[in-house]
Design an enzyme around this catalytic site. Structure first.
Site: not given
Ligand SMILES: CC[C@H](C(=O)O)C(=O)SCCNC(=O)CCNC(=O)[C@H](O)C(C)(C)COP(=O)(O)OP(=O)(O)OC[C@H]1O[C@@H](n2cnc3c(N)ncnc32)[C@H](O)[C@@H]1OP(=O)(O)O
Ligand SMILES: [Co+2]
Length: 134
Positions: A7, A79, A130
């Site tokens: 997905h 993602h 993912e």
């Molecule tokens: C029910 C489950 C379902 C499934 O399919 O089964 C799901 O998919 S659940 C989906 C939700 N869960 C998750 O996303 C878990 C993994 N994600 C995380 O742990 C966080 O979202 C994380 C660590 C990727 C980012 O967290 P956060 O935004 O709080 O951290 P930062 O602001 O420090 O970001 C660090 C750096 O990464 C860039 N960033 C954040 N999110 C994304 C993204 N989705 N795609 C690309 N880049 C991303 C953010 O801009 C920061 O970059 P920087 O250059 O340092 O500003």
């Molecule tokens: Co997902």
């Protein structure tokens, strides 16, 4: 290691409105919302002929996607999910290659009842990846 695209996930500010747009404007098959408290999101899966779209909205106060929506208030692609046959073997190979596995490193059960893991976007050309074991 990675197989089919399972997905593409889109974080949305209004789940109902986004689901209605895919159903009514784009004519897609839209499933009902699914609360996933363990992941801090509510999801809506949209079935396409060759893959799925996962609409995501924050659930609870500690959603991992809140920061993304704060930075992207209109929403955006959040993602991509690839299928793997053996998520633990994939994890161990990826860690050995220097990639960061998010969370505890132990798979969680995802929206399809299968184990999932996430890889840091900074390690994969700015894309949150993912993996879902099928
Ligand atoms: C029910 C489950 C379902 C499934 O399919 O089964 C799901 O998919 S659940 C989906 C939700 N869960 C998750 O996303 C878990 C993994 N994600 C995380 O742990 C966080 O979202 C994380 C660590 C990727 C980012 O967290 P956060 O935004 O709080 O951290 P930062 O602001 O420090 O970001 C660090 C750096 O990464 C860039 N960033 C954040 N999110 C994304 C993204 N989705 N795609 C690309 N880049 C991303 C953010 O801009 C920061 O970059 P920087 O250059 O340092 O500003
Ligand atoms: Co997902």
């Amino acid at each position: 290691m990675i197989g089919n695209l399972n997905h593409v996930a889109i974080a949305v500010p209004d789940l109902e409105a986004a689901a209605a747009q895919y159903r009514d404007t784009l004519g897609a098959k839209v499933n009902p919302p699914q609360a996933e408290p363990d992941h801090g999101v509510t999801v809506v899966f949209i079935e396409l002929p060759n893959t799925k779209i996962e609409l995501l909205h924050p659930l609870g106060n500690d959603s991992p996607i809140q920061g993304f929506l704060d930075k992207n208030p209109s929403g955006g692609i959040h993602h991509i999910c690839y299928e793997v046959e053996d998520i633990l073997a994939a994890r161990d190979t990826l860690i050995a290659s220097g990639a960061r596995v998010l969370g505890t490193g132990e798979p969680k059960i995802g929206a399809h009842g299968k184990p999932v893991l996430f890889l840091h976007p900074k390690d994969f050309t700015g894309t949150l990846v993912e993996l879902e074991q099928v």
